[in-house]
Design an enzyme around this catalytic site. Structure first.
Site, PDB file in Angstrom:
ATOM      1  N   CYS A 113       0.822  -1.223   0.000  1.00 43.54           N
ATOM      2  CA  CYS A 113       0.000   0.000   0.000  1.00 43.54           C
ATOM      3  C   CYS A 113       0.854   1.269   0.000  1.00 43.54           C
ATOM      4  O   CYS A 113       0.358   2.339  -0.338  1.00 43.54           O
ATOM      5  CB  CYS A 113      -0.929  -0.014   1.203  1.00 43.54           C
ATOM      6  SG  CYS A 113      -1.919  -1.505   1.249  1.00 43.54           S
ATOM      7  N   HIS A 257      -3.755   6.610   2.038  1.00 42.11           N
ATOM      8  CA  HIS A 257      -4.062   5.356   1.353  1.00 42.11           C
ATOM      9  C   HIS A 257      -5.460   4.926   1.809  1.00 42.11           C
ATOM     10  O   HIS A 257      -5.772   4.959   3.006  1.00 42.11           O
ATOM     11  CB  HIS A 257      -3.016   4.307   1.728  1.00 42.11           C
ATOM     12  CG  HIS A 257      -3.475   2.912   1.500  1.00 42.11           C
ATOM     13  ND1 HIS A 257      -3.946   2.491   0.276  1.00 42.11           N
ATOM     14  CD2 HIS A 257      -3.583   1.845   2.340  1.00 42.11           C
ATOM     15  CE1 HIS A 257      -4.304   1.224   0.376  1.00 42.11           C
ATOM     16  NE2 HIS A 257      -4.102   0.810   1.622  1.00 42.11           N
ATOM     17  N   ASN A 287     -10.290  -0.937  -1.206  1.00 41.85           N
ATOM     18  CA  ASN A 287      -8.849  -0.739  -1.010  1.00 41.85           C
ATOM     19  C   ASN A 287      -8.121  -1.234  -2.260  1.00 41.85           C
ATOM     20  O   ASN A 287      -8.102  -2.429  -2.528  1.00 41.85           O
ATOM     21  CB  ASN A 287      -8.422  -1.525   0.232  1.00 41.85           C
ATOM     22  CG  ASN A 287      -6.945  -1.416   0.533  1.00 41.85           C
ATOM     23  OD1 ASN A 287      -6.150  -1.021  -0.313  1.00 41.85           O
ATOM     24  ND2 ASN A 287      -6.566  -1.787   1.741  1.00 41.85           N
TER      25      ASN A 287
HETATM   26  N1  ACO Z   1     -18.669 -10.482   6.621  1.00 39.00           N
HETATM   27  C1  ACO Z   1     -19.216 -10.936   7.748  1.00 39.00           C
HETATM   28  N2  ACO Z   1     -18.501 -11.374   8.784  1.00 39.00           N
HETATM   29  C2  ACO Z   1     -17.173 -11.345   8.673  1.00 39.00           C
HETATM   30  C3  ACO Z   1     -16.532 -10.880   7.520  1.00 39.00           C
HETATM   31  C4  ACO Z   1     -17.341 -10.445   6.458  1.00 39.00           C
HETATM   32  N3  ACO Z   1     -16.814  -9.982   5.319  1.00 39.00           N
HETATM   33  N4  ACO Z   1     -15.189 -10.958   7.700  1.00 39.00           N
HETATM   34  C5  ACO Z   1     -14.986 -11.474   8.915  1.00 39.00           C
HETATM   35  N5  ACO Z   1     -16.172 -11.705   9.504  1.00 39.00           N
HETATM   36  C6  ACO Z   1     -16.432 -12.262  10.825  1.00 39.00           C
HETATM   37  C7  ACO Z   1     -15.273 -13.058  11.371  1.00 39.00           C
HETATM   38  O1  ACO Z   1     -15.337 -14.372  10.919  1.00 39.00           O
HETATM   39  C8  ACO Z   1     -15.491 -12.957  12.847  1.00 39.00           C
HETATM   40  O2  ACO Z   1     -16.469 -13.886  13.205  1.00 39.00           O
HETATM   41  P1  ACO Z   1     -16.400 -14.638  14.619  1.00 39.00           P
HETATM   42  O3  ACO Z   1     -16.471 -13.556  15.659  1.00 39.00           O
HETATM   43  O4  ACO Z   1     -17.590 -15.531  14.589  1.00 39.00           O
HETATM   44  O5  ACO Z   1     -15.101 -15.363  14.610  1.00 39.00           O
HETATM   45  C9  ACO Z   1     -16.093 -11.591  12.986  1.00 39.00           C
HETATM   46  O6  ACO Z   1     -16.597 -11.199  11.719  1.00 39.00           O
HETATM   47  C10 ACO Z   1     -15.077 -10.562  13.405  1.00 39.00           C
HETATM   48  O7  ACO Z   1     -15.819  -9.434  13.607  1.00 39.00           O
HETATM   49  P2  ACO Z   1     -15.206  -8.233  14.307  1.00 39.00           P
HETATM   50  O8  ACO Z   1     -14.429  -8.636  15.502  1.00 39.00           O
HETATM   51  O9  ACO Z   1     -16.278  -7.233  14.512  1.00 39.00           O
HETATM   52  O10 ACO Z   1     -14.206  -7.756  13.209  1.00 39.00           O
HETATM   53  P3  ACO Z   1     -13.368  -6.503  13.307  1.00 39.00           P
HETATM   54  O11 ACO Z   1     -14.093  -5.410  13.970  1.00 39.00           O
HETATM   55  O12 ACO Z   1     -11.997  -6.846  13.766  1.00 39.00           O
HETATM   56  O13 ACO Z   1     -13.290  -6.098  11.777  1.00 39.00           O
HETATM   57  C11 ACO Z   1     -11.766  -5.891  10.006  1.00 39.00           C
HETATM   58  C12 ACO Z   1     -12.540  -6.857  10.866  1.00 39.00           C
HETATM   59  C13 ACO Z   1     -12.719  -5.045   9.188  1.00 39.00           C
HETATM   60  C14 ACO Z   1     -10.879  -6.684   9.033  1.00 39.00           C
HETATM   61  C15 ACO Z   1     -10.919  -5.008  10.952  1.00 39.00           C
HETATM   62  O14 ACO Z   1     -10.077  -5.799  11.740  1.00 39.00           O
HETATM   63  C16 ACO Z   1     -10.129  -3.996  10.235  1.00 39.00           C
HETATM   64  O15 ACO Z   1     -10.654  -3.004   9.780  1.00 39.00           O
HETATM   65  N6  ACO Z   1      -8.788  -4.204  10.142  1.00 39.00           N
HETATM   66  C17 ACO Z   1      -7.947  -3.372   9.359  1.00 39.00           C
HETATM   67  C18 ACO Z   1      -7.670  -4.150   8.172  1.00 39.00           C
HETATM   68  C19 ACO Z   1      -7.700  -3.333   6.935  1.00 39.00           C
HETATM   69  O16 ACO Z   1      -8.394  -2.366   6.755  1.00 39.00           O
HETATM   70  N7  ACO Z   1      -6.897  -3.802   6.037  1.00 39.00           N
HETATM   71  C20 ACO Z   1      -6.804  -3.142   4.799  1.00 39.00           C
HETATM   72  C21 ACO Z   1      -5.681  -3.753   4.113  1.00 39.00           C
HETATM   73  S1  ACO Z   1      -4.206  -3.328   4.838  1.00 39.00           S
HETATM   74  C22 ACO Z   1      -3.959  -1.810   4.432  1.00 39.00           C
HETATM   75  O17 ACO Z   1      -4.297  -1.393   3.353  1.00 39.00           O
HETATM   76  C23 ACO Z   1      -3.336  -0.992   5.402  1.00 39.00           C
END
Ligand code: ACO
Length: 330
Positions: A113, A257, A287
């Site tokens: 990124c 980004h 993204n």
């Molecule tokens: N749809 C539905 N449920 C989902 C999805 C989805 N697409 N993806 C994961 N889940 C589920 C998981 O399986 C998990 O289920 P479980 O609790 O039964 O195990 C649950 O959702 C997790 O939910 P949350 O704890 O609420 O997830 P969180 O708030 O951590 O959000 C996310 C996940 C969006 C990935 C968050 O961690 C985040 O924003 N991280 C930053 C990652 C990012 O933005 N990366 C971009 C790429 S890197 C970069 O460019 C910098």
């Protein structure tokens, strides 16, 4: 000393729009889940026949046309990408050939990124030392071809999109355009956001002689990435401010980004700035990794949000981890 200026920008995204509704028909997710956690409403996914090079090529033609230069005046190509058409050589070589640019130097930068800012920084150094006059800098990804589009891969599948953005960087006597660039990496976090294979690391393709297909798709520790992103973005923005003796009040627009709208909000909160000065178009494109900053910068210019004399800051965080910023006086 020479200085460098962005004299033209352009972008291109594939036609194929994938909405959150489309995704929830195919995998176990929902518009509500995706929007509340990322701000994404839709993204573009390159169809089978469209490659990263195709997107890079179209974005480059748009930037060349916007700059109004003769393509033959381009003397270097730098492409930021993690989804090159081939394992090697890079997209830059394909671009050099397709643009008919003789034997000029061309290379790819794999800084995820942060790759566009890394590439911009390299271009800036080549121009400052007098080694180049017009550099084509591109960020391009057809990365959704690599992701697991089933429910198993949903944490990643809903976040990413494809696209490309390009800039023409030119030598100028105007001492104040690209003011500074700041690059960082912390390799101890490699495994928090990575794609293990295909690689040359022993055992990365197979376990107990069994082929492991999951290693050929990106994997992310979302929480760790989130925590580090909201720390490193403000750090590297502040580094650019301090280096240039600027205050955040001098900044017309921060172009981060487009990782995740929640990350941008958390960064704005930590820096105590209004979201009005933090550009966002993630709702449309998701993204797009290396392409996200040049796409956002092009759109911000087209929307009249940056005019001559404005101070802006580009900032990125991503796999590696890498993070970077650029301070620009437009
Ligand atoms: N749809 C539905 N449920 C989902 C999805 C989805 N697409 N993806 C994961 N889940 C589920 C998981 O399986 C998990 O289920 P479980 O609790 O039964 O195990 C649950 O959702 C997790 O939910 P949350 O704890 O609420 O997830 P969180 O708030 O951590 O959000 C996310 C996940 C969006 C990935 C968050 O961690 C985040 O924003 N991280 C930053 C990652 C990012 O933005 N990366 C971009 C790429 S890197 C970069 O460019 C910098």
């Amino acid at each position: 000393m020479n200085s460098s200026k962005i004299i033209g920008m352009g972008f291109y995204v594939p036609d194929n729009v994938i909405t959150n509704e489309d995704l929830s028909q195919k995998i176990d997710t929902s518009d509500e889940w995706i929007q509340t956690r990322s701000g994404i409403k839709e993204r573009r996914w390159a169809s089978e026949e469209i490659t990263t090079f195709d997107l890079a090529h179209k974005a480059s033609l748009n930037a060349i046309s916007n700059a109004g230069i003769d393509p033959q005046d381009i003397d270097m190509i730098i492409v930021g990408t993690l989804s090159s058409d081939y394992f090697f050589p890079g997209v830059s070589a394909q671009l050099q050939e397709s643009l008919n640019l003789n034997t000029i130097g061309a290379f790819d930068i794999k800084a995820a990124c942060s790759a566009f800012i890394y590439s911009l920084s390299i271009a800036d150094q080549f121009i400052k030392t007098g080694m180049a006059k017009n550099i084509l800098v591109v960020g391009a990804e057809a990365q959704t071809k690599l992701i697991d589009k089933s429910t198993k891969g949903r944490d990643i599948a809903v976040l990413f999109g494809d696209g490309a953005g390009a800039a023409i960087i030119q030598k100028t006597n105007d001492k104040s355009f690209i003011l500074s660039t700041h690059l960082h990496c912390e390799g101890k976090n490699i495994k928090n956001l990575w794609m293990e294979a295909p690689g040359t690391s022993p055992g990365s393709w197979f376990e107990n002689n069994n082929f492991v297909p999951e290693r050929f798709t990106p994997a992310m520790n979302g929480r760790e990435v989130f925590k580090n992103a909201v720390k490193r973005f403000p750090e590297v923005i502040n580094e650019a401010l301090v280096y240039n003796k600027l205050s955040i009040k001098d900044i017309k627009l921060i172009i981060p980004h487009q990782a995740n709208f929640r990350i941008s909000q958390a960064v704005a909160n930590r820096m105590n700035v209004d979201m009005n000065i933090v550009y966002s178009n993630i709702h449309k494109y998701g993204n797009t990794t290396a392409a996200s900053i040049p796409i956002a910068l092009t759109e911000a210019i087209e929307e009249g949000r940056i005019i001559k004399g404005d101070h802006i800051i580009l900032a990125a965080f991503g796999a590696g981890y890498t993070w970077a910023s650029a301070a620009i006086k437009w």
